[in-house]
Design a protein around this motif. Structure first.
Motif, PDB file in Angstrom:
ATOM      1  N   ARG A 273      24.355  -1.659  54.412  1.00  0.00           N
ATOM      2  CA  ARG A 273      25.592  -2.160  55.018  1.00  0.00           C
ATOM      3  C   ARG A 273      25.371  -3.560  55.602  1.00  0.00           C
ATOM      4  NH1 ARG A 273      26.346   1.725  58.293  1.00  0.00           N
ATOM      5  NH2 ARG A 273      25.260   0.814  60.073  1.00  0.00           N
TER       6      ARG A 273
ATOM      7  N   ASP B 256      34.697   5.278  41.872  1.00  0.00           N
ATOM      8  CA  ASP B 256      33.867   4.550  40.902  1.00  0.00           C
ATOM      9  C   ASP B 256      32.736   3.766  41.555  1.00  0.00           C
ATOM     10  OD1 ASP B 256      35.429   2.723  42.215  1.00  0.00           O
ATOM     11  OD2 ASP B 256      36.091   1.645  40.411  1.00  0.00           O
ATOM     12  N   PHE B 257      32.440   4.044  42.820  1.00  0.00           N
ATOM     13  CA  PHE B 257      31.425   3.261  43.531  1.00  0.00           C
ATOM     14  C   PHE B 257      30.069   3.285  42.830  1.00  0.00           C
ATOM     15  CE2 PHE B 257      27.830   3.146  46.481  1.00  0.00           C
ATOM     16  CZ  PHE B 257      28.001   1.902  47.068  1.00  0.00           C
TER      17      PHE B 257
ATOM     18  N   ALA C 224      32.725  -4.983  53.492  1.00  0.00           N
ATOM     19  CA  ALA C 224      33.775  -4.478  52.599  1.00  0.00           C
ATOM     20  C   ALA C 224      33.148  -3.682  51.462  1.00  0.00           C
ATOM     21  CB  ALA C 224      34.601  -5.627  52.055  1.00  0.00           C
ATOM     22  N   GLY C 225      32.052  -4.197  50.921  1.00  0.00           N
ATOM     23  CA  GLY C 225      31.378  -3.495  49.837  1.00  0.00           C
ATOM     24  C   GLY C 225      30.853  -2.144  50.269  1.00  0.00           C
ATOM     25  N   TYR C 226      30.401  -2.067  51.498  1.00  0.00           N
ATOM     26  CA  TYR C 226      29.884  -0.783  51.983  1.00  0.00           C
ATOM     27  C   TYR C 226      31.011   0.202  52.243  1.00  0.00           C
ATOM     28  CZ  TYR C 226      26.523   2.339  54.185  1.00  0.00           C
ATOM     29  OH  TYR C 226      25.706   3.421  54.481  1.00  0.00           O
ATOM     30  N   ARG C 227      32.146  -0.290  52.701  1.00  0.00           N
ATOM     31  CA  ARG C 227      33.293   0.605  52.940  1.00  0.00           C
ATOM     32  C   ARG C 227      33.772   1.247  51.646  1.00  0.00           C
ATOM     33  NH1 ARG C 227      34.800  -3.394  56.804  1.00  0.00           N
ATOM     34  NH2 ARG C 227      36.094  -4.460  55.261  1.00  0.00           N
ATOM     35  N   ALA C 228      33.472   0.615  50.518  1.00  0.00           N
ATOM     36  CA  ALA C 228      33.908   1.141  49.218  1.00  0.00           C
ATOM     37  C   ALA C 228      33.040   2.304  48.733  1.00  0.00           C
ATOM     38  CB  ALA C 228      33.889   0.027  48.177  1.00  0.00           C
ATOM     39  N   ARG C 229      32.069   2.724  49.544  1.00  0.00           N
ATOM     40  CA  ARG C 229      31.135   3.767  49.096  1.00  0.00           C
ATOM     41  C   ARG C 229      31.812   5.101  48.818  1.00  0.00           C
ATOM     42  NH1 ARG C 229      31.061   3.194  54.444  1.00  0.00           N
ATOM     43  NH2 ARG C 229      30.725   4.951  55.862  1.00  0.00           N
ATOM     44  N   HIS C 230      32.997   5.320  49.359  1.00  0.00           N
ATOM     45  CA  HIS C 230      33.714   6.576  49.116  1.00  0.00           C
ATOM     46  C   HIS C 230      34.631   6.493  47.893  1.00  0.00           C
ATOM     47  CE1 HIS C 230      32.052   8.034  52.813  1.00  0.00           C
ATOM     48  NE2 HIS C 230      32.704   7.154  53.557  1.00  0.00           N
ATOM     49  N   ASP C 231      34.752   5.312  47.298  1.00  0.00           N
ATOM     50  CA  ASP C 231      35.602   5.162  46.113  1.00  0.00           C
ATOM     51  C   ASP C 231      35.021   5.943  44.942  1.00  0.00           C
ATOM     52  OD1 ASP C 231      37.043   3.493  47.705  1.00  0.00           O
ATOM     53  OD2 ASP C 231      36.512   1.642  46.634  1.00  0.00           O
TER      54      ASP C 231
END
Length: 312
Positions: free
Chosen positions: A68, A102-103, A93-100
């Motif tokens: 992060r 397609d992450f 922002a990139g770390y917040r996408a970990r739940h997406d």
């Protein structure tokens, strides 16, 4: 009441606290899958990444950390690099996408030989590893002169360890989690999801602590598996104040046991406050889990406030 501390911080100097229990089944799954290593996520002070990198160095498998924020040098980061972990800084922002959904796709394409492990060693595999903590504690009751106990008390980051205890207890004893994050950060939903996935019926019991810590009501405990969460975060994750740091210093002087202010220190302070408020029945026997995390004390501000030295 009586409280006993289960010293998971003494399990191993590097793969410390509840982290080995969380990692155990993930690493077994990686081996079974034929992976040559593991990739996971965490922050610049992450106990999880620290334990994972140490395990990789000790047992000879590759480790990659998705971190992060932006590149910084912390005692933890320096250890990760020394242990041979390859780091990728994701920004915030990139770390917040970990739940997406397609992450993981680009990372699995880049590292097809590595096994992905959830943040913090979570998931059902992490919870089932933590379920083994119950038997470890029960095997030591005789040393205390206890035939039984009434409840557990532990710090919660994601709730994975708490879920493992609840699954293992199957309703026999209450489990109380002192959250290191404020309410609304998904701890309750994560616990409930793990309990559903664990294939055992479970429902949160939202009554007062004294109602399910009362030994006289143990028959109720056997009819439904209780757990409860309370906010011990002081308003934000990793937030500290003078009262907390003074409390930790006092506890360490009296007991000789080291604590850190992010998880165990806050959980212990919340326990003290609950006892002072009379929320436990007389005669309650409680097991407090020391979940480790002491390597995180080395951050500059915390080290200065608690006057600690880096572990050798």
């Amino acid at each position: 009441m009586e409280a006993a501390i289960l010293r998971l911080d003494l399990v191993d100097p590097l793969i410390s606290g509840n982290k080995w229990f969380k990692l155990k089944h993930h690493l077994a799954a990686a081996e079974q899958a034929g992976a040559r290593g593991v990739i996971s996520l965490g922050g610049a002070h992450s106990n999880h990444l620290h334990a994972l990198a140490a395990a990789g160095k000790r047992f000879g498998f590759a480790t990659v950390g998705l971190v992060r924020g932006h590149a910084v040098e912390t005692p933890t980061v320096l250890d990760l690099q020394a242990f041979g972990m390859e780091l990728h800084w994701l920004g915030y922002a990139g770390y917040r996408a970990r739940h997406d959904a397609d992450f993981w796709l680009p990372w699995r394409e880049r590292y097809p030989h590595l096994f992905p492990v959830p943040e913090g060693g979570g998931g059902l595999a992490g919870a089932m590893g933590c379920a083994e903590i119950v038997e470890q504690a029960r095997s030591q009751l005789g040393v205390l002169g206890w035939e039984d106990y009434d409840c557990w008390w532990l710090a919660c980051g994601t709730g994975t360890t708490l879920a493992g205890l609840v699954l293992a207890e199957a309703g026999q004893h209450a489990v109380i989690g002192a959250m290191a994050v404020p309410e609304g950060h998904g701890v309750e939903s994560n616990v409930d999801a793990l309990l559903r996935e664990g294939s055992r019926p479970c429902a949160k019991w939202t009554t007062e602590i004294s109602e399910y810590a009362d030994p006289a009501k143990s028959s109720c405990l056997k009819s439904r598996p209780p757990y409860s969460l309370l906010d011990a975060s002081l308003g934000a994750f990793a937030k500290t104040d003078a009262q907390l740091l003074d409390f930790i210093r006092s506890c360490e002087r009296e007991s000789g046991i080291p604590f850190e202010p992010i998880y165990t220190g806050k959980a212990l302070l919340a326990l003290k406050q609950s006892v002072q408020e009379g929320r436990f029945a007389i005669g309650t026997r409680l097991i407090f889990i020391h979940s480790g995390g002491l390597q995180g004390r080395r951050s500059t501000d915390v080290a200065a406030d608690l006057r600690v030295s880096p572990p050798t």
